[in-house]
Design a protein around this motif. Sequence first.
Motif, PDB file in Angstrom:
ATOM      1  N   LEU A 211       0.773  -1.053   0.030  1.00 35.75           N
ATOM      2  CA  LEU A 211      -0.073  -0.172  -0.067  1.00 35.75           C
ATOM      3  C   LEU A 211       0.946   1.317   0.011  1.00 35.75           C
ATOM      4  CD1 LEU A 211      -3.008  -0.994   2.406  1.00 35.75           C
ATOM      5  CD2 LEU A 211      -2.759  -1.218  -0.043  1.00 35.75           C
ATOM      6  N   SER A 212       2.246   1.214   0.009  1.00 34.29           N
ATOM      7  CA  SER A 212       3.039   2.244  -0.285  1.00 34.29           C
ATOM      8  C   SER A 212       3.085   2.842  -1.516  1.00 34.29           C
ATOM      9  CB  SER A 212       4.423   2.079   0.203  1.00 34.29           C
ATOM     10  OG  SER A 212       4.975   1.198  -0.418  1.00 34.29           O
TER      11      SER A 212
ATOM     12  N   TYR B 276       2.854   0.477  -5.261  1.00 26.65           N
ATOM     13  CA  TYR B 276       1.479   0.418  -4.898  1.00 26.65           C
ATOM     14  C   TYR B 276       0.480  -0.735  -5.475  1.00 26.65           C
ATOM     15  CZ  TYR B 276      -3.339   1.700  -3.282  1.00 26.65           C
ATOM     16  OH  TYR B 276      -4.685   1.625  -3.027  1.00 26.65           O
TER      17      TYR B 276
ATOM     18  N   GLU C 124       0.811  -4.351   9.870  1.00 26.92           N
ATOM     19  CA  GLU C 124       1.038  -3.004   9.445  1.00 26.92           C
ATOM     20  C   GLU C 124      -0.021  -2.689   8.253  1.00 26.92           C
ATOM     21  OE1 GLU C 124       5.620  -2.260  10.328  1.00 26.92           O
ATOM     22  OE2 GLU C 124       4.959  -3.194   8.283  1.00 26.92           O
ATOM     23  N   PRO C 125      -1.409  -2.620   8.859  1.00 28.78           N
ATOM     24  CA  PRO C 125      -2.677  -2.561   7.674  1.00 28.78           C
ATOM     25  C   PRO C 125      -2.353  -0.993   6.828  1.00 28.78           C
ATOM     26  CG  PRO C 125      -3.571  -2.275   9.837  1.00 28.78           C
ATOM     27  CD  PRO C 125      -1.959  -2.524  10.086  1.00 28.78           C
ATOM     28  N   GLU C 126      -1.699  -0.124   7.175  1.00 28.66           N
ATOM     29  CA  GLU C 126      -1.526   1.129   6.694  1.00 28.66           C
ATOM     30  C   GLU C 126      -0.308   1.079   5.393  1.00 28.66           C
ATOM     31  OE1 GLU C 126       1.565   1.017   9.487  1.00 28.66           O
ATOM     32  OE2 GLU C 126      -0.458   0.366   9.735  1.00 28.66           O
ATOM     33  N   LYS C 127       0.416  -0.336   5.480  1.00 27.28           N
ATOM     34  CA  LYS C 127       1.224  -0.515   4.561  1.00 27.28           C
ATOM     35  C   LYS C 127       1.116  -1.637   3.590  1.00 27.28           C
ATOM     36  CE  LYS C 127       5.222   1.288   7.434  1.00 27.28           C
ATOM     37  NZ  LYS C 127       6.501   0.951   8.096  1.00 27.28           N
TER      38      LYS C 127
END
Length: 185
Positions: free
Chosen positions: A71-72, A76, A148-151
């Motif tokens: 998700l980065s 992506y 790390e759900p944001e990544k």
Amino acid sequence: MAPIPKTTRIKSCTKQSQTRFRSLRCLSILEFGQSTVTCKMENGAASPPVPKVGVAVFLLNGNKVLLGRRLSSVGYNTFALPGGHLEFGESFEECAAREVKEETGLDIDKTEFLTVVNNVMITEKVHVVCILLRAILADPAQVPQNVEPEKCGGWEWYDWNELPKPLFGPLEDVVQAGFNPFPTN
């Protein structure tokens, strides 16, 4: 400043080394075109970007490998191995264990060096020399968690012969070059 290749392609090769590893398998870079990339230092002077050292882990489970959806901004929505940047004073194996634990909650065992890849992504202005390792689960009953759900969009086991698409660019390059992370014995 020396020009930096605008486009890169990775080709598999084998190189004998007298280092700690008896046989160091590497990937060579073929250059096409020329481009110059600069960045500003804290004092305002221009300098070339500095490569970073990364570690990625082929975490194996039978004929499957663990992949997560990135998700980065770099890569992506592509599928990639667990891993991250090597910290000062850390061994490759320590980095692998730390990164896999931080990202998936899993403990690993039997970590082995596989190869090194030189990843130059001109558009993103990223240059990472990545150490690829393989490992297995310390406890086969462990289940990957998305720590790390944001990544990462989540971790899943994928059959090596049926990998999801799209793969993260550097992983796609090694797969297309015929690299196989599974033991041959």
